[in-house]
Design an enzyme around this catalytic site. Structure first.
Site, short mmCIF file in Angstrom:
data_model
loop_
_atom_site.label_atom_id
_atom_site.label_comp_id
_atom_site.label_asym_id
_atom_site.label_seq_id
_atom_site.Cartn_x
_atom_site.Cartn_y
_atom_site.Cartn_z
N ASP A 100 -57.74 -65.95 -24.71
CA ASP A 100 -58.06 -67.36 -24.99
C ASP A 100 -57.09 -68.30 -24.27
O ASP A 100 -55.99 -67.91 -23.89
CB ASP A 100 -57.92 -67.64 -26.49
CG ASP A 100 -59.03 -67.00 -27.31
OD1 ASP A 100 -59.85 -66.25 -26.74
OD2 ASP A 100 -59.06 -67.26 -28.53
N HIS B 10 -53.60 -64.16 -25.34
CA HIS B 10 -53.61 -65.44 -24.62
C HIS B 10 -53.00 -65.24 -23.24
O HIS B 10 -51.82 -64.86 -23.14
CB HIS B 10 -52.81 -66.49 -25.42
CG HIS B 10 -53.40 -66.74 -26.78
ND1 HIS B 10 -53.16 -65.90 -27.84
CD2 HIS B 10 -54.26 -67.70 -27.22
CE1 HIS B 10 -53.85 -66.35 -28.91
NE2 HIS B 10 -54.52 -67.43 -28.56
NI NI Z 1 -57.00 -70.99 -28.65
#
Ligand code: NI
Length: 238
Positions: free
Chosen positions: A47, A189
């Site tokens: 993400d 991430h």
């Molecule tokens: Ni996020």
């Protein structure tokens, strides 16, 4: 979508076989996938990108390992990173939307929802020429409106090492490997260098355990679970 997913999975199987045996198996690349009985599958998802420096290094590492992942992108970051996004697509990764400005999607009216999800979809469509993106709501927060307006499947996760918390490569990698499970969806991430290092360590460790990494579409297709617009999915556990 399914057909493309199958072709990509075939490439992943070949890459894994190459990695494990050091030789290319005599399998036609476009043949339908026949996964070995009991093949463990797992999906890496990232993400908050793209971020040129870290995402590029991650793509390099995944390419070396023949691994395809799924990236949930911030619409605002697509601009100036079009080449990175195009590379993801060309190298068989799956792409999803993580809103335009990383906002919580609940409590928005439909126009504001469109300015976050629809606008991101348009940005990605302009770069990639297709329009089949998954949605991951920031923080995993969703309600009935989000489901109604999503226009695509909503993908959550089952393994979350909270890599943003301390950005500690060793801890994050160890936690994910310990929690790995067939059919799991890992949340990370790709905006942190430590997360890139951890992700590549995770790939190597789980390859050694016989896991095959695949995109979200491939994971659910392999398990015979159809992904439907407006529905949310946390895992494809058997
Ligand atoms: Ni996020």
């Amino acid at each position: 979508m399914f057909k493309r997913g199958v072709r990509r999975l075939t490439a992943a199987v070949l890459a894994l076989a190459l990695l494990l045996t050091g030789c290319t198996p005599a399998v036609e690349v476009d043949a339908a996938v026949e996964l070995p009985e009991g093949q463990k599958l797992i999906a890496l998802t990232f993400d908050d990108g793209p971020r040129r420096s870290t995402t590029t290094r991650l793509l390099d590492g995944l390419a070396e390992r023949g691994v395809q992942a799924t990236f949930f992108l911030i619409g605002a970051q697509v601009e100036h990173n079009e080449d990175v996004v195009r590379r993801m697509d060309e190298e068989g990764h799956q792409i999803g939307i993580h809103t335009f400005d990383h906002v919580t999607l609940t409590g928005l009216n439909q126009a504001d929802f469109g300015a976050q999800v629809g606008k991101s979809r348009e940005a990605l469509k302009a770069v990639l020429g297709h329009n089949d993106f998954l949605l991951r709501p920031p923080y995993g927060i969703l309600d009935e409106s989000v489901k109604r307006w999503a226009g695509c499947p909503i993908i959550l996760w089952s393994i979350d090492p909270e890599d943003w918390r301390d950005q500690n490569t060793r801890r994050v990698a160890a936690e994910v490997v310990a929690e790995a499970r067939d059919g799991g969806i890992i949340l990370m991430h790709d905006i942190f260098p430590e997360s890139v290092d951890a992700a590549l360590e995770i790939v190597d460790a789980l390859h050694a355990q016989g896991y095959l990494f695949c995109t979200v579409d491939q994971l659910f297709a392999a398990r015979g679970i159809p992904l439907e617009a407006g529905e949310s999915y946390w895992n494809a556990y058997p």
